[in-house]
Design an enzyme around this catalytic site. Structure first.
Site, PDB file in Angstrom:
ATOM      1  N   GLU A  48       1.227  -1.076   0.242  1.00  0.00           N
ATOM      2  CA  GLU A  48      -0.002   0.330   0.129  1.00  0.00           C
ATOM      3  C   GLU A  48       0.661   1.139  -0.305  1.00  0.00           C
ATOM      4  O   GLU A  48       2.135   1.519   0.991  1.00  0.00           O
ATOM      5  CB  GLU A  48      -1.159   0.416   1.579  1.00  0.00           C
ATOM      6  CG  GLU A  48      -2.001   0.945   1.564  1.00  0.00           C
ATOM      7  CD  GLU A  48      -2.323   0.933   1.966  1.00  0.00           C
ATOM      8  OE1 GLU A  48      -2.851   0.337   3.221  1.00  0.00           O
ATOM      9  OE2 GLU A  48      -3.245   2.036   1.605  1.00  0.00           O
ATOM     10  N   CYS A 248      -6.580   0.992   2.430  1.00  0.00           N
ATOM     11  CA  CYS A 248      -7.588   2.363   2.489  1.00  0.00           C
ATOM     12  C   CYS A 248      -7.788   3.066   1.761  1.00  0.00           C
ATOM     13  O   CYS A 248      -8.348   3.606   0.583  1.00  0.00           O
ATOM     14  CB  CYS A 248      -6.836   2.867   3.735  1.00  0.00           C
ATOM     15  SG  CYS A 248      -7.369   2.330   5.304  1.00  0.00           S
ATOM     16  N   ASN A 379     -12.162  -2.970   0.512  1.00  0.00           N
ATOM     17  CA  ASN A 379     -10.833  -3.000   0.972  1.00  0.00           C
ATOM     18  C   ASN A 379     -11.620  -3.594   2.235  1.00  0.00           C
ATOM     19  O   ASN A 379     -12.059  -4.066   2.954  1.00  0.00           O
ATOM     20  CB  ASN A 379      -9.821  -1.836   0.924  1.00  0.00           C
ATOM     21  CG  ASN A 379      -8.700  -1.627   2.340  1.00  0.00           C
ATOM     22  OD1 ASN A 379      -8.885  -3.316   2.484  1.00  0.00           O
ATOM     23  ND2 ASN A 379      -9.106  -1.378   3.488  1.00  0.00           N
ATOM     24  N   GLU A 380     -11.303  -2.237   3.715  1.00  0.00           N
ATOM     25  CA  GLU A 380     -12.100  -3.073   4.408  1.00  0.00           C
ATOM     26  C   GLU A 380     -13.271  -2.416   4.756  1.00  0.00           C
ATOM     27  O   GLU A 380     -13.972  -1.221   5.508  1.00  0.00           O
ATOM     28  CB  GLU A 380     -11.655  -2.555   5.618  1.00  0.00           C
ATOM     29  CG  GLU A 380     -10.171  -3.498   6.473  1.00  0.00           C
ATOM     30  CD  GLU A 380      -9.646  -2.385   7.203  1.00  0.00           C
ATOM     31  OE1 GLU A 380      -9.701  -1.299   7.379  1.00  0.00           O
ATOM     32  OE2 GLU A 380      -8.311  -2.991   8.052  1.00  0.00           O
TER      33      GLU A 380
HETATM   34  O1  AHR Z   1      -2.579  -1.651   6.431  1.00  0.00           O
HETATM   35  C1  AHR Z   1      -2.828  -0.456   7.419  1.00  0.00           C
HETATM   36  C2  AHR Z   1      -4.165   0.169   7.306  1.00  0.00           C
HETATM   37  O2  AHR Z   1      -4.665  -0.996   7.863  1.00  0.00           O
HETATM   38  C3  AHR Z   1      -4.375  -0.494   6.040  1.00  0.00           C
HETATM   39  O3  AHR Z   1      -5.186   0.370   5.265  1.00  0.00           O
HETATM   40  C4  AHR Z   1      -5.700  -0.719   6.267  1.00  0.00           C
HETATM   41  O4  AHR Z   1      -6.981  -1.705   5.505  1.00  0.00           O
HETATM   42  C5  AHR Z   1      -6.041  -1.051   7.372  1.00  0.00           C
HETATM   43  O5  AHR Z   1      -7.379  -0.572   8.239  1.00  0.00           O
END
Ligand code: AHR
Length: 662
Positions: A48, A248, A379-380
């Site tokens: 990321e 994220c 993603n989340e």
């Molecule tokens: O890894 C950091 C963040 O943690 C990522 O962007 C997210 O997916 C998670 O909340």
């Protein structure tokens, strides 16, 4: 680096029974009873763009804000010898011009007016400095056009933090058309905090854009390439997959700043820059100069996956912005463009070159497909609004590409009401793969080593998509990549390995952090502008991945898997190619432990086993730029008699034992 270890017990002749914790552990490995195949994707990496992982990190560009597109167009740049507040600036001035729709993906450029020979320059500070190495060559390039009658020449200078010259080169752009000019510079000294200055000499007006500086030595020496040392650390992990671009960052703080892969491919100077969502996420770690140039975009991620021999796993926006931030969603009747992005991405990666998106891949120099087999939707995410959108994506993707596996998110937490709701729903839907995340204290990892022992073998596969033990608390800036966290992860990972029948992909997160520009800690790999190192957690990942094996073997202590009895955790695999049995065993206890491992179901074993040890005496111990190998693997051989491995484990230690069966 290969190190050889000598047991402390051996060195000091330590035999006192009191130093041993409890009784020896009797362990049995049933070598003739494989319980599951280990997928090639088992141990992977999560990339990321957080902590300056892309711009300022993996992406080797040294110039920050090269095309003047940051919100403050001259951020990162400093005018030298200019008097902004005078109509007759002493030596020159820079005017930022915005072409708007005429050049919507790269609207701004700088118009430099030079008044004479006094020397006017614009100096770029890089990403917390520029890493310049003595004797190395650097490729400078810029777009320039000179107004009629103008006689401006350019001098490019690299200087160290004290202003001492490290390299100089000259360019003479000609003509009123935009053209790309390039020149190489060779550095006479090293500095991680160097600067680049473009000096304008003569008289007239010159327009400039895309001012860029790359080391000649990038990964595979590619232009627009990646930092070779950082990719090497990834390659050493031998990852089975790479998830990109996050995290994220996929979602955006709001929909407008979500990651849109189509804007990250094609000509680099036409990739539209946007703010990085980690720019302002944490008030305690502000990064106002954090943007995404997308010089490292989806083509480059696919290419990286190919270089690493890793399966690509892109994660796309599902029409939901980060639920911790705006939680904006695209209405269901406006979801089509998001779904189309997913369909077009599959075409970009796998198409035969006759469709628009696969032709672009072809035109970018990659005729062969990238063999995309999986795609993540969101993603989340959590809640019914996610399920609705996941279903719409799944319907469209499966209709066109039935073989593509879809990764569904099960939110940010590994338990609780939302987790249970999503888990139940995805299981009822027979989802391909469910992505679970866990950022928790080391104790959680120890307690959860048996988490997957009871998961349904016939249900969806699990992607342990983001995990890292937190020494203090999730998002605490005080979290350390210390030995305690790495050891807890190793213990937990024996549970992932034992359950490879269910858990098919695993990745630590986040991957990278710049020591001067991070927002989130802990992270697997840390770097400054010249150096990089793997944390103890990195070596844990590496030992699992490099000793992946091909099938899981039953390992028992008494009648049960070893999931923390006497503080010990273990798993075993067989590598069919090398015909080796590989045992991973972790002692989280503060005392020495003895393990007697009996290998059943083999005719004959080699008389020696190769043992790799990762350990530290202190739970708080860390690696660092100054001491990168403080905690790193060391190897030795031990004798085996009669299919019995007798291992005396040091306190707080992780052993990998490889034994060849004959
Ligand atoms: O890894 C950091 C963040 O943690 C990522 O962007 C997210 O997916 C998670 O909340």
């Amino acid at each position: 680096m290969k190190r050889i270890f000598f047991s402390a017990l051996f060195l000091i002749g330590f035999t006192a029974q009191s130093a041993f914790s409890q009784t020896p552990l009797e362990i049995t490995v049933k070598a003739d009873q494989p319980v599951a195949a280990i997928p090639s994707t088992m141990w992977g990496i999560f990339f990321e763009d957080i902590n300056f992982a892309a711009d300022g990190g993996l992406y080797a560009e040294l110039v920050k804000n090269r095309s003047f597109e940051f919100d403050a167009p001259l951020m990162g740049w400093k005018e030298l010898n200019s008097n902004k507040y005078s109509l007759n600036a002493s030596s020159g001035s820079a005017l930022v011009i915005n072409r708007g729709e005429q050049a919507s993906s790269n609207p701004r450029f700088a118009r430099i007016k030079v008044n004479g020979d006094n020397g006017y320059g614009i100096s770029n500070e890089g990403f917390r400095g520029m890493g310049i190495k003595t004797g190395m060559t650097y490729h400078f390039s810029m777009l320039a056009s000179q107004q009629n009658g103008s006689t401006v020449k350019i001098k490019i200078e690299l200087t160290d933090a004290n202003g001492k010259t490290l390299a100089v080169a000259n360019l003479s752009p000609q003509g009123t058309e935009w053209k790309k000019y390039t020149i190489d510079l060779k550095a006479t000294n090293s500095d991680p905090k160097a600067k680049l200055t473009v000096w304008f000499e003569g008289k007239g007006v010159m327009d400039v854009d895309m001012i860029s500086l790359f080391p000649a030595e990038t990964w595979k020496n590619r232009s627009n390439g990646m930092r070779a040392d950082l990719v090497q650390l990834l390659a050493d992990l031998k990852p089975g997959f790479i998830r990109f671009p996050g995290g994220c960052i996929v979602e955006g703080r709001e929909l407008a700043t979500r990651y849109q892969w189509k804007k990250t491919v094609g000509d680099v100077d036409k990739r539209e820059l946007i703010v990085n969502r980690w720019n302002s996420e944490f008030a305690h770690r502000p990064a106002p100069d954090y943007f995404q140039s997308f010089g490292l975009g989806f083509f480059e991620y696919f290419q990286l996956a190919e270089d690493l021999g890793a399966a690509p796993l892109p994660i796309l926006s599902c029409g939901m912005a980060c639920q911790f931030n705006s939680a904006e969603v695209a209405p269901m009747d406006e979801l089509d463009p998001y779904i189309q992005d997913a369909l077009d991405l599959i075409d970009f990666a796998n198409g035969d070159g006759t469709t628009a998106w696969s032709k672009l891949r072809h035109d970018m120099g990659h005729a062969a497909p990238f063999n995309l087999t999986m795609i993540g939707v969101g993603n989340e995410q959590w809640g019914p609004q996610y399920i609705e959108r996941y279903l719409a994506f799944t319907k469209a993707i499966k209709a066109k590409y039935p073989k593509i596996k879809i990764v569904a998110s099960n939110g940010p937490a590994p338990d609780g009401e939302m987790f249970d709701y999503a888990d139940k729903t995805f299981r009822a839907l027979n989802t391909d793969i469910i992505d679970e995340h866990y950022y928790n204290k080391p104790e959680w990892f120890l307690k959860n080593a048996a988490r997957y022992d009871k998961y349904d073998r016939n249900g969806p596969k699990v992607f342990a998509g983001e995990y890292a033990a937190q020494s203090v608390n999730t998002v605490s800036p005080l979290n350390q990549n210390n030995w305690e966290t790495a050891l807890a992860e190793a213990a937990f990972m024996t549970g992932l390995e034992r359950n490879a029948a269910v858990v098919n992909l695993c990745s630590y997160a986040p991957l990278f952090a710049h020591v001067d520009a991070w927002q989130w800690t802990p992270d697997l790999i840390w770097f400054d502008n010249l150096k990089s190192y793997g944390t103890p957690n990195y070596y844990v990942q590496k030992l699992f991945s490099n000793n992946k094996g091909s099938e899981v073997l039953t390992l028992l202590s008494g009648n049960a898997p070893l999931t923390g009895q006497q503080g010990v955790y273990a798993s075993a695999v067989r590598d069919k190619n090398s015909n080796e049995i590989i045992i991973k065993i972790i002692n989280t206890d503060n005392k020495i432990q003895k393990a007697n491992v009996k290998i059943e179901g083999v005719k004959k074993l080699n008389s020696a086993a190769n043992v790799t040890l990762l350990k530290s005496d202190a739970k708080e111990a860390v690696n660092s730029i100054e001491n990168p190998y403080a905690i790193s693997p060391a190897e030795k051989e031990i004798k085996i008699s009669n299919r019995n491995v007798s291992l005396t484990m040091e306190p707080l230690s992780f052993y990998v034992v490889r034994i060849k069966s004959l």
